[in-house]
Design an enzyme around this catalytic site. Structure first.
Site, short mmCIF file in Angstrom:
data_model
loop_
_atom_site.label_atom_id
_atom_site.label_comp_id
_atom_site.label_asym_id
_atom_site.label_seq_id
_atom_site.Cartn_x
_atom_site.Cartn_y
_atom_site.Cartn_z
N GLU A 1 -3.92 0.04 0.45
CA GLU A 1 -4.17 0.95 -0.66
C GLU A 1 -4.94 0.23 -1.76
O GLU A 1 -4.84 -0.98 -1.90
CB GLU A 1 -2.84 1.47 -1.23
CG GLU A 1 -2.15 2.38 -0.24
CD GLU A 1 -0.80 2.89 -0.76
OE1 GLU A 1 -0.41 3.97 -0.31
OE2 GLU A 1 -0.17 2.23 -1.57
N CYS B 1 -8.31 -2.04 -8.44
CA CYS B 1 -7.24 -2.95 -8.00
C CYS B 1 -7.23 -2.93 -6.47
O CYS B 1 -6.93 -1.90 -5.86
CB CYS B 1 -5.93 -2.44 -8.59
SG CYS B 1 -4.47 -3.30 -8.02
N CYS C 1 2.84 -8.17 2.83
CA CYS C 1 2.91 -9.41 2.05
C CYS C 1 4.09 -10.23 2.56
O CYS C 1 5.11 -9.69 2.97
CB CYS C 1 3.10 -9.08 0.57
SG CYS C 1 3.03 -10.54 -0.50
N CYS D 1 8.88 -10.56 -3.28
CA CYS D 1 9.37 -10.60 -4.66
C CYS D 1 10.34 -9.43 -4.86
O CYS D 1 10.15 -8.36 -4.29
CB CYS D 1 8.20 -10.50 -5.64
SG CYS D 1 7.00 -11.83 -5.44
N CYS E 1 8.95 -5.91 -6.03
CA CYS E 1 7.62 -5.47 -5.58
C CYS E 1 7.74 -4.70 -4.27
O CYS E 1 8.28 -5.21 -3.29
CB CYS E 1 6.69 -6.66 -5.41
SG CYS E 1 5.07 -6.19 -4.81
N CYS F 1 1.90 -0.89 -10.92
CA CYS F 1 2.03 -2.24 -10.33
C CYS F 1 3.14 -2.29 -9.30
O CYS F 1 4.25 -1.87 -9.57
CB CYS F 1 2.39 -3.26 -11.39
SG CYS F 1 1.43 -3.19 -12.85
#
Ligand code: SAH
Length: 346
Positions: free
Chosen positions: A95, A108, A115, A119, A122, A336
């Site tokens: 995305e 962005c 990933c 975290c 996230c 975010c």
């Protein structure tokens, strides 16, 4: 992966070299660059001033559609945040988000499918890691967003899915193509690489001679809390990270931005604000405070407005360069850390 290399992953010199190999005059390479970087061509057939035989020869050697928009989601209103679901050639997807604000348009982009770093708050890390993006897929994300916008975005941030410094070579190759005056010609100072703190990557980046912006996802002023929120801190602890940042700032003369996501009752106390001031004092730094955006995968929430204000005040009183970012894109799940596997859940 498609066996053909992606044309978006080639430098302008490599494109010119292929044209030479195909026996073409130099102006053909310029025409192709114009189609790639100014008209954001999505298909060889659009390149009307290129002879059909050459288009066919190029199509046999190179793939053009490195990234295609599978779905677009916009907040209501003109000039608002837009999220694109990007299909890659092998059926994977990422995305990206286009954020217009105050006379600029920030794109962005993602650097990996998923990933590895997990975290706590996230959403991208929760579905696990699938693969690195190729340089051409990173550039391709910029091209398709630019095509939709009708212009190259003014700013680019690597804050979508993935950890850019964990895919160093491809991200740097993409940055050079995006930055190249004969490529997308986006100024290096308008490109931000954001990292959870991969020290060898920061050290390498310091040697590149590029003026890109470096942003560190800090989120905690001490090792115990940071290791809890960002497990990568166990491998690259705070003291070492800050030393790498200090060296980076010294080597490049650049200001480093530290992202600090405020989470109620976790990292938002006045003592933590003062500790943050203390650890950042030796570094040429700017702090970006971001109230947490709520995600299903994490229980925390943003502090109340007075608590955020107090945290900000402490930093300001101590003359730290600080900004408060109000996260945009919540309406399209594009705030975010919210870029995630919504597609997988369908
Ligand atoms: N891996 C890179 C880039 C992707 S994350 C990095 O860690 O910097 C981009 C930024 O969004 C990081 O600062 C990240 O910590 C932050 N972020 C992730 N989830 C968030 C959330 N739920 N609310 C606010 N910020 C978040």
């Amino acid at each position: 992966m498609n066996a053909l290399p992606l044309i978006h992953g080639l430098t302008s010199e490599q494109v010119a070299e292929i044209c030479r190999e195909l026996g073409q005059p130099a102006y053909r390479a310029r025409q192709i660059r114009d189609w790639l970087y100014h008209r954001f061509a999505a298909d060889w057939s659009e390149m009307k001033n290129i002879p059909l035989s050459l288009r066919q020869a190029l199509a046999r050697r190179l793939a053009l559609a490195s990234a295609t928009i599978a779905r677009t989601q916009s907040e209501a209103g003109v000039g608002t945040t837009t999220k694109f679901l990007i299909a890659l050639q092998d059926g994977d997807w990422v995305e990206e988000v286009l954020i217009p604000a105050r006379g600029r348009t920030t794109l962005c982009v993602s650097s990996q499918v998923g990933c590895k770093f997990n975290c706590a708050f996230c959403a991208s890390g929760k579905a696990g890691f699938r693969r690195n993006l190729e340089a051409g897929e990173v550039v391709g994300q910029v091209i398709v967003a630019a095509r939709s916008l009708g212009a190259t975005p003014s700013n680019l941030v690597f804050m979508g899915m993935g950890e850019p410094l964990d895919n160093y070579d491809a991200v740097l190759a993409a940055v050079r193509i995006i930055n190249d005056p004969e490529g997308l010609s986006l100024g290096a100072r308008r490109i931000t690489i954001s990292t959870c703190g991969i020290i060898p990557g920061i050290q390498r980046l310091a040697q590149e001679g590029l003026q890109v912006e470096l942003s560190i996802s800090l989120h905690a002023p001490d090792d115990a809390l940071r290791s809890r929120l960002l497990p990568v801190n166990r491998k690259y602890p705070l003291g070492d990270l800050l030393e790498a940042c200090r060296a980076y700032a010294e080597q490049t003369g650049r200001l480093i931005t530290f992202e600090y996501t405020l989470i109620q009752g976790v990292n938002d106390s006045p003592e933590q604000a003062r500790e943050l001031v203390r650890i950042l004092r030796p570094i040429h730094a700017r702090v970006n405070l971001i109230p947490l955006s709520t995600v299903a995968e994490f229980e925390g929430r943003a502090p109340t407005a007075p608590v955020i204000r107090e945290f900000l005040n402490i930093l300001e009183r101590e003359r730290l360069n600080v900004t408060l970012r109000i996260s945009k894109g919540g309406g399209v799940d594009a705030a975010c850390g919210q870029l995630r596997a919504s597609r997988l859940a369908e």
